[in-house]
Design an enzyme around this catalytic site. Structure first.
Site, PDB file in Angstrom:
ATOM      1  N   GLY A  66      -1.253  -1.432   3.922  1.00 33.01           N
ATOM      2  CA  GLY A  66      -1.035   0.244   2.890  1.00 33.01           C
ATOM      3  C   GLY A  66      -0.869  -0.071   1.269  1.00 33.01           C
ATOM      4  O   GLY A  66      -0.821  -1.734   1.060  1.00 33.01           O
ATOM      5  N   GLN A  71      -0.489   1.116  -7.290  1.00 29.20           N
ATOM      6  CA  GLN A  71       0.540  -0.490  -7.570  1.00 29.20           C
ATOM      7  C   GLN A  71      -0.993  -0.855  -8.570  1.00 29.20           C
ATOM      8  O   GLN A  71      -0.239  -2.793  -8.143  1.00 29.20           O
ATOM      9  CB  GLN A  71       0.623  -0.628  -5.931  1.00 29.20           C
ATOM     10  CG  GLN A  71       1.022  -0.275  -4.782  1.00 29.20           C
ATOM     11  CD  GLN A  71       1.140  -0.185  -4.174  1.00 29.20           C
ATOM     12  OE1 GLN A  71       0.713  -0.237  -3.044  1.00 29.20           O
ATOM     13  NE2 GLN A  71       1.831  -1.629  -3.322  1.00 29.20           N
ATOM     14  N   CYS A 114       7.294  -4.347   0.401  1.00 25.83           N
ATOM     15  CA  CYS A 114       6.007  -3.127  -0.065  1.00 25.83           C
ATOM     16  C   CYS A 114       5.475  -4.826  -1.502  1.00 25.83           C
ATOM     17  O   CYS A 114       6.556  -5.190  -1.289  1.00 25.83           O
ATOM     18  CB  CYS A 114       7.248  -2.359  -0.931  1.00 25.83           C
ATOM     19  SG  CYS A 114       5.821  -1.915  -2.495  1.00 25.83           S
ATOM     20  N   LEU A 115       3.964  -4.713  -1.045  1.00 26.78           N
ATOM     21  CA  LEU A 115       3.269  -5.757  -1.739  1.00 26.78           C
ATOM     22  C   LEU A 115       4.006  -6.275  -3.492  1.00 26.78           C
ATOM     23  O   LEU A 115       3.807  -6.633  -3.892  1.00 26.78           O
ATOM     24  CB  LEU A 115       1.752  -5.318  -1.563  1.00 26.78           C
ATOM     25  CG  LEU A 115       1.556  -5.147  -0.355  1.00 26.78           C
ATOM     26  CD1 LEU A 115      -0.224  -5.178  -0.689  1.00 26.78           C
ATOM     27  CD2 LEU A 115       1.402  -6.834   0.421  1.00 26.78           C
ATOM     28  N   HIS A 156       5.917   5.667   2.687  1.00 30.98           N
ATOM     29  CA  HIS A 156       6.201   5.050   2.172  1.00 30.98           C
ATOM     30  C   HIS A 156       4.890   4.850   0.772  1.00 30.98           C
ATOM     31  O   HIS A 156       5.118   4.819   0.179  1.00 30.98           O
ATOM     32  CB  HIS A 156       5.267   3.333   3.102  1.00 30.98           C
ATOM     33  CG  HIS A 156       5.729   2.227   2.104  1.00 30.98           C
ATOM     34  ND1 HIS A 156       6.729   1.321   2.221  1.00 30.98           N
ATOM     35  CD2 HIS A 156       4.995   1.883   0.965  1.00 30.98           C
ATOM     36  CE1 HIS A 156       6.514   0.487   1.331  1.00 30.98           C
ATOM     37  NE2 HIS A 156       5.156   0.612   0.132  1.00 30.98           N
ATOM     38  N   GLU A 157       3.540   5.036   2.034  1.00 32.64           N
ATOM     39  CA  GLU A 157       3.038   5.027   0.518  1.00 32.64           C
ATOM     40  C   GLU A 157       3.096   6.522  -0.199  1.00 32.64           C
ATOM     41  O   GLU A 157       2.196   6.490  -1.648  1.00 32.64           O
ATOM     42  CB  GLU A 157       1.068   4.886   1.072  1.00 32.64           C
ATOM     43  CG  GLU A 157       1.192   3.846   2.340  1.00 32.64           C
ATOM     44  CD  GLU A 157       1.561   2.581   1.337  1.00 32.64           C
ATOM     45  OE1 GLU A 157       1.567   2.334   0.304  1.00 32.64           O
ATOM     46  OE2 GLU A 157       1.276   1.426   2.019  1.00 32.64           O
ATOM     47  N   HIS A 160       4.798   6.162  -3.014  1.00 34.78           N
ATOM     48  CA  HIS A 160       4.091   5.018  -4.632  1.00 34.78           C
ATOM     49  C   HIS A 160       3.451   6.252  -5.676  1.00 34.78           C
ATOM     50  O   HIS A 160       3.437   5.949  -6.812  1.00 34.78           O
ATOM     51  CB  HIS A 160       2.644   4.774  -3.843  1.00 34.78           C
ATOM     52  CG  HIS A 160       3.789   3.154  -3.493  1.00 34.78           C
ATOM     53  ND1 HIS A 160       4.338   2.760  -4.715  1.00 34.78           N
ATOM     54  CD2 HIS A 160       3.415   2.974  -1.825  1.00 34.78           C
ATOM     55  CE1 HIS A 160       4.542   1.608  -4.123  1.00 34.78           C
ATOM     56  NE2 HIS A 160       4.566   1.609  -2.857  1.00 34.78           N
TER      57      HIS A 160
HETATM   58  O1  GNR Z   1       2.522  -4.305   3.436  1.00 33.97           O
HETATM   59  C1  GNR Z   1       2.845  -2.848   3.688  1.00 33.97           C
HETATM   60  N1  GNR Z   1       4.135  -3.513   4.927  1.00 33.97           N
HETATM   61  C2  GNR Z   1       4.527  -2.304   5.317  1.00 33.97           C
HETATM   62  C3  GNR Z   1       5.548  -2.238   6.000  1.00 33.97           C
HETATM   63  C4  GNR Z   1       6.301  -1.591   6.448  1.00 33.97           C
HETATM   64  C5  GNR Z   1       6.475  -0.860   6.169  1.00 33.97           C
HETATM   65  C6  GNR Z   1       5.371   0.318   4.380  1.00 33.97           C
HETATM   66  C7  GNR Z   1       4.854  -1.007   4.686  1.00 33.97           C
HETATM   67  S1  GNR Z   1       3.740  -0.766   3.571  1.00 33.97           S
HETATM   68  C8  GNR Z   1       2.807  -1.840   2.759  1.00 33.97           C
HETATM   69  C9  GNR Z   1       2.150  -2.482   2.364  1.00 33.97           C
HETATM   70  C10 GNR Z   1       2.818  -1.455   0.364  1.00 33.97           C
HETATM   71  O2  GNR Z   1       3.385  -1.739  -0.344  1.00 33.97           O
HETATM   72  N2  GNR Z   1       2.350  -0.546   0.307  1.00 33.97           N
HETATM   73  O3  GNR Z   1       2.534   0.274  -0.984  1.00 33.97           O
HETATM   74 NI    NI Z   2       3.998  -0.370  -1.207  1.00 36.88          NI
END
Ligand code: GNR
Ligand code: NI
Length: 194
Positions: A66, A71, A114-115, A156-157, A160
């Site tokens: 995601g 980001q 998270c990336l 999670h997104e 952000h």
């Molecule tokens: O790649 C991602 N893996 C992930 C694993 C567990 C819970 C949320 C995520 S999202 C993350 C990519 C990311 O940072 N999206 O904002």
């Molecule tokens: Ni993230």
């Protein structure tokens, strides 16, 4: 015929895999870009679709599932999600102006990454199900119920978009400090949610 080419032109898909020329750089913990709230998108046009494609390129290059526009330093309410990036035929999901209609009372614990905080993986508690409304890449209103990894990823997104990072929701402070130190991040860049 016209309908077919219209559909082709408006689809948001890019080749999957690591070789992504010129994909936008992903900001990491400590960057103020990650802390600014995103604004609603007033019109879903080709520019928005191109941004979604660029975000997908960054996401695939980094092996994420995601990505949210902040980001990559764009403060617009746009998310891309692809839970199965290895499956070339599986189209990604694009969520524009997403709004949570409801979340389940039941909670789940899951080890998130998270990336924007590469290498850090920690348990986060979130609702196990979410009901979300949004516009798709053609501007059509959509509504979708999700559970499991999809619910996790949407929540999670959406964080952000509000300048919230998963580390802000980690309750195990000892693990949090340890992981951040191990990977060279500054504990002071965490902004715990209330
Ligand atoms: O790649 C991602 N893996 C992930 C694993 C567990 C819970 C949320 C995520 S999202 C993350 C990519 C990311 O940072 N999206 O904002
Ligand atoms: Ni993230």
């Amino acid at each position: 015929m016209a309908r077919q080419s219209e559909r082709q032109a408006s689809t948001v898909m890019v080749p999957k895999g690591e070789e992504q020329p010129e994909s936008p750089k992903i900001h990491t913990l400590g960057s103020n870009e990650l802390r600014k709230p995103a604004k609603r998108i007033s019109k879903v046009n080709e520019q928005v679709r191109e941004l979604a494609r660029e975000m997908l390129r960054s996401m695939y290059a980094a092996h994420g599932i995601g990505l949210a526009a902040p980001q990559v330093g764009v403060h617009q309410q746009l998310l891309v999600i692809d839970l199965d990036p290895e499956e070339a035929a599986n189209p990604p999901l694009v969520l524009i102006n997403p709004e949570i209609v409801a979340t389940s009372g039941a909670l789940d614990t899951y080890e998130e990454g998270c990336l924007s905080i590469p290498g850090v993986y920690l348990n986060v508690v979130r609702p196990s199900q979410v009901d979300v409304k949004y516009r798709d890449e053609l501007g059509r209103p959509q509504r979708r119920k999700a559970d499991g990894l999809m619910a996790r990823c949407i929540l999670h997104e959406m964080d952000h978009l509000n300048g919230v990072l998963f580390v802000d929701r980690v309750s195990d402070e000892l693990s949090l400090s340890g992981e951040l130190q191990r990977l060279g991040f500054d504990r002071n860049d965490v902004k715990p949610v209330a």
